[in-house]
Write a protein that holds these residues in place. Structure first.
Motif, PDB file in Angstrom:
ATOM      1  N   SER A 144      14.385  -5.932   9.446  1.00  0.00           N
ATOM      2  CA  SER A 144      13.264  -5.956   8.677  1.00  0.00           C
ATOM      3  C   SER A 144      12.562  -7.196   8.771  1.00  0.00           C
ATOM      4  O   SER A 144      13.299  -8.276   9.086  1.00  0.00           O
ATOM      5  CB  SER A 144      13.774  -5.735   7.228  1.00  0.00           C
ATOM      6  OG  SER A 144      14.265  -4.488   7.090  1.00  0.00           O
ATOM      7  N   TYR A 173       6.538  -6.076   3.287  1.00  0.00           N
ATOM      8  CA  TYR A 173       6.486  -7.490   2.918  1.00  0.00           C
ATOM      9  C   TYR A 173       5.330  -8.565   3.438  1.00  0.00           C
ATOM     10  O   TYR A 173       5.178  -9.583   2.771  1.00  0.00           O
ATOM     11  CB  TYR A 173       7.811  -8.212   3.316  1.00  0.00           C
ATOM     12  CG  TYR A 173       8.999  -7.360   2.698  1.00  0.00           C
ATOM     13  CD1 TYR A 173       9.302  -7.407   1.324  1.00  0.00           C
ATOM     14  CD2 TYR A 173       9.763  -6.498   3.588  1.00  0.00           C
ATOM     15  CE1 TYR A 173      10.497  -6.725   0.796  1.00  0.00           C
ATOM     16  CE2 TYR A 173      10.652  -5.433   3.197  1.00  0.00           C
ATOM     17  CZ  TYR A 173      11.015  -5.946   1.558  1.00  0.00           C
ATOM     18  OH  TYR A 173      12.152  -4.956   1.160  1.00  0.00           O
ATOM     19  N   GLY A 233       7.231  -4.839   7.749  1.00  0.00           N
ATOM     20  CA  GLY A 233       8.215  -4.415   6.476  1.00  0.00           C
ATOM     21  C   GLY A 233       9.565  -4.087   7.277  1.00  0.00           C
ATOM     22  O   GLY A 233       9.907  -4.584   8.306  1.00  0.00           O
ATOM     23  N   GLU A 234      10.143  -3.147   6.588  1.00  0.00           N
ATOM     24  CA  GLU A 234      11.367  -2.587   6.954  1.00  0.00           C
ATOM     25  C   GLU A 234      11.264  -1.851   8.243  1.00  0.00           C
ATOM     26  O   GLU A 234      10.256  -1.498   8.784  1.00  0.00           O
ATOM     27  CB  GLU A 234      11.860  -1.603   6.075  1.00  0.00           C
ATOM     28  CG  GLU A 234      12.514  -2.328   4.736  1.00  0.00           C
ATOM     29  CD  GLU A 234      13.201  -1.357   3.829  1.00  0.00           C
ATOM     30  OE1 GLU A 234      14.366  -1.560   3.721  1.00  0.00           O
ATOM     31  OE2 GLU A 234      12.460  -0.439   3.318  1.00  0.00           O
ATOM     32  N   PHE A 256       4.495  -7.633  -2.915  1.00  0.00           N
ATOM     33  CA  PHE A 256       5.142  -8.859  -2.154  1.00  0.00           C
ATOM     34  C   PHE A 256       3.891  -9.614  -1.415  1.00  0.00           C
ATOM     35  O   PHE A 256       4.099 -10.676  -1.214  1.00  0.00           O
ATOM     36  CB  PHE A 256       5.865  -8.113  -1.125  1.00  0.00           C
ATOM     37  CG  PHE A 256       7.255  -7.693  -1.675  1.00  0.00           C
ATOM     38  CD1 PHE A 256       8.180  -8.144  -2.543  1.00  0.00           C
ATOM     39  CD2 PHE A 256       7.708  -6.354  -1.333  1.00  0.00           C
ATOM     40  CE1 PHE A 256       9.222  -7.780  -3.188  1.00  0.00           C
ATOM     41  CE2 PHE A 256       8.839  -5.767  -1.886  1.00  0.00           C
ATOM     42  CZ  PHE A 256       9.626  -6.608  -2.744  1.00  0.00           C
ATOM     43  N   SER A 257       3.006  -8.954  -0.900  1.00  0.00           N
ATOM     44  CA  SER A 257       2.041  -9.858  -0.057  1.00  0.00           C
ATOM     45  C   SER A 257       0.413  -9.120  -0.321  1.00  0.00           C
ATOM     46  O   SER A 257       0.266  -7.963  -0.494  1.00  0.00           O
ATOM     47  CB  SER A 257       2.255  -9.661   1.313  1.00  0.00           C
ATOM     48  OG  SER A 257       1.329 -10.542   2.404  1.00  0.00           O
ATOM     49  N   PHE A 271       9.859 -10.128   7.137  1.00  0.00           N
ATOM     50  CA  PHE A 271       9.336 -10.717   6.097  1.00  0.00           C
ATOM     51  C   PHE A 271       8.190 -11.291   5.885  1.00  0.00           C
ATOM     52  O   PHE A 271       7.527 -11.829   4.839  1.00  0.00           O
ATOM     53  CB  PHE A 271      10.558 -11.254   5.311  1.00  0.00           C
ATOM     54  CG  PHE A 271      11.655 -10.753   5.228  1.00  0.00           C
ATOM     55  CD1 PHE A 271      12.002  -9.328   5.233  1.00  0.00           C
ATOM     56  CD2 PHE A 271      12.960 -11.482   5.359  1.00  0.00           C
ATOM     57  CE1 PHE A 271      13.327  -8.837   5.222  1.00  0.00           C
ATOM     58  CE2 PHE A 271      14.143 -10.904   5.118  1.00  0.00           C
ATOM     59  CZ  PHE A 271      14.217  -9.363   5.255  1.00  0.00           C
ATOM     60  N   HIS A 306      10.181  -0.401   2.327  1.00  0.00           N
ATOM     61  CA  HIS A 306       9.449  -1.693   1.749  1.00  0.00           C
ATOM     62  C   HIS A 306       8.632  -2.407   2.626  1.00  0.00           C
ATOM     63  O   HIS A 306       9.076  -2.747   4.089  1.00  0.00           O
ATOM     64  CB  HIS A 306      10.570  -2.361   1.164  1.00  0.00           C
ATOM     65  CG  HIS A 306      11.377  -1.797   0.354  1.00  0.00           C
ATOM     66  ND1 HIS A 306      10.831  -0.824  -0.676  1.00  0.00           N
ATOM     67  CD2 HIS A 306      12.790  -1.684   0.109  1.00  0.00           C
ATOM     68  CE1 HIS A 306      11.693  -0.327  -1.409  1.00  0.00           C
ATOM     69  NE2 HIS A 306      12.889  -0.911  -0.961  1.00  0.00           N
ATOM     70  N   PRO A 337      15.456  -8.072   1.808  1.00  0.00           N
ATOM     71  CA  PRO A 337      14.386  -9.212   1.142  1.00  0.00           C
ATOM     72  C   PRO A 337      14.302  -8.836  -0.224  1.00  0.00           C
ATOM     73  O   PRO A 337      13.916  -9.939  -1.082  1.00  0.00           O
ATOM     74  CB  PRO A 337      13.246  -8.836   2.102  1.00  0.00           C
ATOM     75  CG  PRO A 337      13.390  -7.479   2.793  1.00  0.00           C
ATOM     76  CD  PRO A 337      15.036  -7.589   2.768  1.00  0.00           C
ATOM     77  N   ARG A 338      14.298  -7.614  -0.763  1.00  0.00           N
ATOM     78  CA  ARG A 338      14.234  -7.329  -1.996  1.00  0.00           C
ATOM     79  C   ARG A 338      15.348  -8.325  -2.753  1.00  0.00           C
ATOM     80  O   ARG A 338      15.224  -8.976  -3.932  1.00  0.00           O
ATOM     81  CB  ARG A 338      14.196  -6.010  -2.587  1.00  0.00           C
ATOM     82  CG  ARG A 338      12.966  -5.207  -1.915  1.00  0.00           C
ATOM     83  CD  ARG A 338      12.906  -3.739  -2.483  1.00  0.00           C
ATOM     84  NE  ARG A 338      12.448  -3.926  -3.991  1.00  0.00           N
ATOM     85  CZ  ARG A 338      12.983  -3.139  -4.696  1.00  0.00           C
ATOM     86  NH1 ARG A 338      13.821  -1.946  -4.596  1.00  0.00           N
ATOM     87  NH2 ARG A 338      12.460  -2.962  -6.118  1.00  0.00           N
TER      88      ARG A 338
END
Length: 336
Positions: free
Chosen positions: A218, A180, A194-195, A131-132, A220, A178, A6-7
């Motif tokens: 992962s 998200y 996340g991940e 991210f969120s 997102f 990470h 996602p990154r």
């Protein structure tokens, strides 16, 4: 430094926005018999990109590359570009509740706004990409981002402190995953995703965490509704569904292998998940799925989905519109 899927996806979106590129897909033409409606509401330029969308009643906000902020007061029918932009950094997440609004993005950026006032930059205590963000009516807010970042605020986004879990308890080899997606409910319970397919929850402001889900893909995107139904989406076409407020999750078979960036389900049974050059939908709470074959999907990406407010006005019988934001600064209405 590892670069998760996602990154990379968000980075690609930023690159495309800056370079003016288009994602060209070699796909079959749309089925003319498809019931999907894909109506543009806002059309930007190839240099623009919108990454996040949020509504509270008729008020809505969309944010994106180069600090772009679009505002609406009429459930997404008309939008106004905020000028000048509050930052030149990319804004990757946004939420609003009542008269408060919080946006987050690159380099640990957190911006908070009350009413029609000016945006104020908060001290996030981090340089990690965020991210969120989720905000409830009581002023509790939670932000998640790269390398296990979890920040909480009890004053509507004015001040922030880390409430990250002890990642050695949840991730392999003590890695900081990470994150998200996040959600804070009306009572203040925090859910993060996340991940490693991680979904965790805290009922005491981040002091203690409970593992709700772990897997290979992962995640997102996360949606948790007041009626207890929830959805999460991520890698390899993954969509999870919860019927108990997120306490347990079951995988749905979407038939997609796409990197799903957002998911939204409503009480009628309609569920839509958006991706890069793919969008899938269900009309039976996720039991069966179809692709949206519109050329606007096959040749673009959409990073976020949100229902535009809580209806079409007093006495309305139709559900509120479902909107998506993404490539080229687009805001589109979807009715699969």
């Amino acid at each position: 430094m590892r670069l998760s899927a996602p990154r990379a996806a968000l980075g690609a979106g930023l690159l495309l926005a800056g370079a003016g590129g288009l994602w060209a897909a070699q796909s079959a033409p749309a089925d003319p018999a498809s019931p999907a409606v894909f109506a543009p509401v806002v059309s930007g330029t190839v240099h623009q990109a919108l990454f996040a969308l949020s509504f509270d009643g008729p008020r809505g906000v969309a944010v994106g590359a180069a600090g772009e902020v679009q505002l609406t007061e009429d459930q997404g029918r008309h939008w106004t570009l905020m000028e000048p932009a509050p930052t030149r950094l990319a804004l990757l997440g946004v939420d609003l509740a009542g008269d408060r609004m919080i946006a987050v993005g690159q380099q640990g950026l957190i911006l908070a706004r009350v009413g029609n006032g000016a945006w104020r930059k908060a001290d996030s205590t981090t340089q990690n990409r965020l991210f969120s963000v989720s905000l409830n009516a009581r002023g509790r807010a939670v932000v998640v981002g790269a390398f296990g970042t979890v920040l909480a605020s009890e004053d509507g986004g004015g001040t922030w402190a880390s409430v990250a879990p002890a990642w050695a308890d949840y991730a392999v080899d003590g890695m900081e995953p990470h994150l998200y997606a996040t959600h804070v409910d009306a009572d203040g319970a925090i859910t993060i995703a996340g991940e490693f397919g991680l979904i965790l929850r805290s009922h005491n402001g981040g002091a203690d965490w409970e593992l709700l889900h772990k897997g290979d893909a992962s995640l997102f995107a996360l949606q948790l509704r007041e009626d207890g139904v929830g959805y999460a989406a991520g890698q390899s076409g993954t969509v999870l569904r919860s019927a108990d407020g997120g306490a347990s999750w079951a995988a749905l078979q979407t038939g997609s292998e796409a990197l799903l960036l957002s998911v939204h389900g409503d009480s009628s049974g309609r569920v839509v998940a958006s991706a890069m050059r793919d969008m899938v939908y269900s009309k039976d709470h996720g039991q069966s799925w179809q692709r949206v074959p519109a050329p606007q999907v096959l040749n673009a990406w959409y990073a976020d989905l949100e229902q535009a407010g809580d209806g079409a006005g007093e006495g309305a019988t139709a559900p509120a519109d479902l909107l998506a934001v993404g490539q080229a600064g687009q805001i589109v209405k979807i009715d699969p």
